[in-house]
Design a protein around this motif. Sequence first.
Motif, mmCIF file in Angstrom:
data_model
loop_
_atom_site.group_PDB
_atom_site.id
_atom_site.type_symbol
_atom_site.label_atom_id
_atom_site.label_comp_id
_atom_site.label_asym_id
_atom_site.label_seq_id
_atom_site.Cartn_x
_atom_site.Cartn_y
_atom_site.Cartn_z
ATOM 1 N N UNK A 174 0.827 -1.200 0.000
ATOM 2 C CA UNK A 174 0.000 0.000 0.000
ATOM 3 C C UNK A 174 0.866 1.257 0.000
ATOM 4 N N UNK A 175 0.268 2.337 -0.498
ATOM 5 C CA UNK A 175 0.958 3.623 -0.526
ATOM 6 C C UNK A 175 1.052 4.168 0.893
ATOM 7 N N UNK A 176 2.250 4.589 1.289
ATOM 8 C CA UNK A 176 2.465 5.096 2.635
ATOM 9 C C UNK A 176 2.761 6.587 2.610
ATOM 10 N N UNK A 177 2.216 7.291 3.578
ATOM 11 C CA UNK A 177 2.452 8.722 3.750
ATOM 12 C C UNK A 177 3.059 8.961 5.121
ATOM 13 N N UNK A 178 3.763 10.077 5.257
ATOM 14 C CA UNK A 178 4.189 10.473 6.601
ATOM 15 C C UNK A 178 2.949 10.806 7.413
ATOM 16 N N UNK A 179 3.045 10.665 8.726
ATOM 17 C CA UNK A 179 1.896 10.957 9.587
ATOM 18 C C UNK A 179 1.467 12.412 9.471
ATOM 19 N N UNK A 180 2.435 13.325 9.363
ATOM 20 C CA UNK A 180 2.096 14.749 9.247
ATOM 21 C C UNK A 180 1.259 15.012 7.989
ATOM 22 N N UNK A 181 1.717 14.484 6.845
ATOM 23 C CA UNK A 181 0.980 14.669 5.599
ATOM 24 C C UNK A 181 -0.382 13.999 5.660
ATOM 25 N N UNK A 182 -0.408 12.782 6.197
ATOM 26 C CA UNK A 182 -1.664 12.046 6.302
ATOM 27 C C UNK A 182 -2.694 12.758 7.148
ATOM 28 N N UNK A 183 -2.256 13.284 8.309
ATOM 29 C CA UNK A 183 -3.191 13.971 9.198
ATOM 30 C C UNK A 183 -3.693 15.279 8.586
ATOM 31 N N UNK A 184 -2.838 15.975 7.866
ATOM 32 C CA UNK A 184 -3.283 17.207 7.199
ATOM 33 C C UNK A 184 -4.353 16.897 6.161
ATOM 34 N N UNK A 185 -4.153 15.828 5.401
ATOM 35 C CA UNK A 185 -5.155 15.424 4.420
ATOM 36 C C UNK A 185 -6.439 14.994 5.117
ATOM 37 N N UNK A 186 -6.306 14.346 6.271
ATOM 38 C CA UNK A 186 -7.473 13.850 6.995
ATOM 39 C C UNK A 186 -8.326 14.974 7.566
ATOM 40 N N UNK A 187 -7.681 16.046 8.057
ATOM 41 C CA UNK A 187 -8.424 17.074 8.797
ATOM 42 C C UNK A 187 -8.863 18.262 7.950
ATOM 43 N N UNK A 188 -8.138 18.575 6.888
ATOM 44 C CA UNK A 188 -8.441 19.794 6.137
ATOM 45 C C UNK A 188 -9.834 19.824 5.510
ATOM 46 N N UNK A 189 -10.316 18.741 4.877
ATOM 47 C CA UNK A 189 -11.668 18.809 4.309
ATOM 48 C C UNK A 189 -12.750 19.093 5.352
ATOM 49 N N UNK A 190 -12.637 18.504 6.536
ATOM 50 C CA UNK A 190 -13.621 18.753 7.588
ATOM 51 C C UNK A 190 -13.539 20.199 8.068
ATOM 52 N N UNK A 191 -12.313 20.726 8.175
ATOM 53 C CA UNK A 191 -12.158 22.132 8.557
ATOM 54 C C UNK A 191 -12.796 23.048 7.519
ATOM 55 N N UNK A 192 -12.571 22.754 6.256
ATOM 56 C CA UNK A 192 -13.158 23.566 5.192
ATOM 57 C C UNK A 192 -14.681 23.445 5.181
ATOM 58 N N UNK A 193 -15.192 22.252 5.519
ATOM 59 C CA UNK A 193 -16.649 22.085 5.626
ATOM 60 C C UNK A 193 -17.204 22.949 6.749
ATOM 61 N N UNK A 194 -16.464 23.041 7.860
ATOM 62 C CA UNK A 194 -16.887 23.903 8.953
ATOM 63 C C UNK A 194 -16.908 25.365 8.550
ATOM 64 N N UNK A 195 -15.868 25.789 7.834
ATOM 65 C CA UNK A 195 -15.809 27.176 7.356
ATOM 66 C C UNK A 195 -16.946 27.445 6.375
ATOM 67 N N UNK A 196 -17.184 26.493 5.460
ATOM 68 C CA UNK A 196 -18.226 26.665 4.443
ATOM 69 C C UNK A 196 -19.611 26.747 5.063
ATOM 70 N N UNK A 197 -19.795 26.106 6.226
ATOM 71 C CA UNK A 197 -21.119 26.107 6.861
ATOM 72 C C UNK A 197 -21.573 27.516 7.240
ATOM 73 N N UNK A 198 -20.614 28.419 7.508
ATOM 74 C CA UNK A 198 -20.977 29.807 7.827
ATOM 75 C C UNK A 198 -21.594 30.510 6.616
#
Length: 262
Positions: free
Chosen positions: A55-79
Amino acid sequence: MLTYIFPPPPSLFITAMTVISFTSSSSLGLSELRGKHLHYSKFWNSGSKTSAAKKIKLSSRTGMLIAYNPAFLAGVASFVLYPQENIRILLLCSALTIHFFKRIFEVLFVHNYSGGMNFDVVLAISLSYFLSTATVTYAQYLAQGFPEPSVDLKYLGCLLFLIGISGNFYHHYLLSKIRSKGDKDYKIPKGGLFGLVICPHYLFEIVGFVGISLISQTLYAFSFTIGSALYLIGRSCATRRWYLSKFDHFPKNVKALIPFVL
């Protein structure tokens, strides 16, 4: 129940997401208890090395940024997407946005990493957080046409959210300080509530989620919180077992999640 929650909206999407969110999170919790872990953090090498190598492996830092950014943007968009005339939806959108902003801040400036993440796991986590954030705000928007629950819990929810996010951040900070820069070895964490439970950051995360569900007072928010709590219970029990297996001197009186109880 209608004393404490809004009536469920006549939405097939919200109904389906309520069931999916609860069952998927609780199933992941059972998998953690059974020793089948998501491949990140200290459990990176706990599964099959042969299958993981393909499987394709990512660093934890990169992986977590990818994991959290869409949800953060969804929160911003909700306003922008939902009128903020109602104080409850404003508090909910603010809490969700702050929650994921804190996570991104920790990824960039607080956490220390020693492992990695599978790309498919990153995508699954990212999609889960994004859909949950989008759904809880959408469910709140649909609930605005219904009468308010007779017991108003939103300000208690704000208090619990602030306690949860502060306690979670503090214990993440303590975790980041137990290893010096460049040190990849795990150590038994100390300070804060680590003398009582091995996962106080999960405990406070659950408190924060309870706060969000009390701000919302929708069925979906409560189902998401219960499912997330079940997952974190399983994760914390698996973490305690891991520490017991790695450290002969791990204190047996330290519980997994709840002081003196679990």
